[in-house]
Design a protein around this motif. Structure first.
Motif, mmCIF file in Angstrom:
data_model
loop_
_atom_site.group_PDB
_atom_site.id
_atom_site.type_symbol
_atom_site.label_atom_id
_atom_site.label_comp_id
_atom_site.label_asym_id
_atom_site.label_seq_id
_atom_site.Cartn_x
_atom_site.Cartn_y
_atom_site.Cartn_z
ATOM 1 N N VAL A 1 16.394 51.169 -16.731
ATOM 2 C CA VAL A 1 15.367 50.631 -15.835
ATOM 3 C C VAL A 1 15.229 49.134 -16.027
ATOM 4 N N LEU A 2 15.259 48.661 -17.254
ATOM 5 C CA LEU A 2 15.168 47.232 -17.518
ATOM 6 C C LEU A 2 16.301 46.479 -16.819
ATOM 7 N N THR A 3 17.518 46.987 -16.927
ATOM 8 C CA THR A 3 18.650 46.347 -16.263
ATOM 9 C C THR A 3 18.450 46.288 -14.753
ATOM 10 N N ALA B 1 14.583 58.538 -24.076
ATOM 11 C CA ALA B 1 13.617 57.523 -23.645
ATOM 12 C C ALA B 1 14.193 56.122 -23.779
ATOM 13 N N VAL B 2 14.900 55.850 -24.859
ATOM 14 C CA VAL B 2 15.504 54.528 -25.051
ATOM 15 C C VAL B 2 16.544 54.262 -23.965
ATOM 16 N N ALA B 3 17.395 55.236 -23.689
ATOM 17 C CA ALA B 3 18.410 55.058 -22.650
ATOM 18 C C ALA B 3 17.770 54.856 -21.278
ATOM 19 N N ILE C 1 14.979 59.047 -12.951
ATOM 20 C CA ILE C 1 13.830 58.427 -13.629
ATOM 21 C C ILE C 1 12.831 57.943 -12.590
ATOM 22 N N PRO C 2 11.607 58.492 -12.562
ATOM 23 C CA PRO C 2 10.580 57.989 -11.649
ATOM 24 C C PRO C 2 9.764 56.884 -12.313
ATOM 25 N N ALA D 1 6.319 50.814 -15.359
ATOM 26 C CA ALA D 1 6.059 52.011 -16.153
ATOM 27 C C ALA D 1 6.937 53.127 -15.617
ATOM 28 N N ILE D 2 7.405 53.996 -16.495
ATOM 29 C CA ILE D 2 8.182 55.157 -16.089
ATOM 30 C C ILE D 2 7.605 56.398 -16.755
#
Length: 242
Positions: A124-126, A117-119, A22-23, A70-71
């Motif tokens: 990323v949030l974690t 997208a949710v995963a 994930i960038p 942002a990703i």
């Protein structure tokens, strides 16, 4: 999470990173230390993590003291596209050219992207909340158009998100998830949107289960959201996350 570059300008530090495949980009106030509210920014269809509107909004929020990330959504930006995505995208464009309901066509695309997208956002949030300059404080989500279509399933599934700015999308395919959203929401609607039928946009706003929700309706087409709405979203997040 691996950071690949860092620059600072006008009081804001911008760091590019990758997390697995994930960038993304993280913006924080220059010299930031200690926890602060975090905003997740979801981009529109065909865009990416450094689209001009994303960067300008992120820098505005970071200058006000927020951390912002942002990703690239699946199959967007620096991420690879598979054949199935290409097929769905081609069918969507062909359907629109043939005069089919754009809301239904777009909902099909969003449905294909949503689970991954949710995963991605949850991972990323974690990772971002483990950083010393962010911490595990309150979280907001901001996304228009596809950013809304992928954001609603995320907010419905993610209890760490406390407030959201959404809009430029209709109800197609989102009714069940919208009914699970109870956080404060600010919803943007373009009155003359050529991509989203007005009644569908109003139906999505109505379906959101939040008792604290406001509707901002402005004249103009899909891409004509007034610039003052950026300041409106800043005030909204300051009110609900600070």
């Amino acid at each position: 999470m691996r950071f690949t570059s860092q620059t600072s300008a006008d009081g804001v530090t911008e760091q590019f990173f990758t997390l697995d495949e994930i960038p993304g980009v993280l913006w924080t106030p220059e010299g930031a230390s200690g926890g602060r509210p975090l905003i997740l920014l979801g981009h529109g269809g065909g865009q990416h993590k450094t689209a001009p509107g994303i960067v300008s909004r992120a820098r505005r929020l970071a200058a006000a003291g927020f951390a912002v990330v942002a990703i690239d959504a699946p199959h967007h930006g620096d991420r690879p596209q598979d054949g199935e995505f290409g097929r769905i995208a081609a069918e969507m464009r062909a359907g629109m050219a043939a005069g089919e309901n754009p809301g239904v066509l777009v909902a099909g695309m969003h449905g294909y992207l949503a689970a991954q997208a949710v995963a991605d956002w949850q991972a990323v949030l974690t990772a971002v909340q483990r950083l010393g300059q962010v911490g595990a404080g309150p979280v907001g989500y901001c996304g228009m158009s596809m950013g809304c279509g992928l954001g609603i399933p995320l907010i419905a599934a993610e209890p760490r998100i406390h407030a959201a700015v959404l809009g430029l999308l209709g109800l197609h395919g989102l009714a069940q998830d919208a009914a699970r959203i109870t956080v404060p929401v600010q919803f943007l609607l373009q009155w003359d949107d050529q991509m989203v039928q007005r009644d569908q946009g109003l139906a999505l706003f109505d379906a959101l289960a939040s008792s604290q929700k406001t509707l901002h309706a402005n004249p103009g087409k899909h891409g004509d959201v007034p610039s003052f709405e950026v300041d409106g979203s800043l005030r909204f997040f300051t009110r609900h996350l600070s």
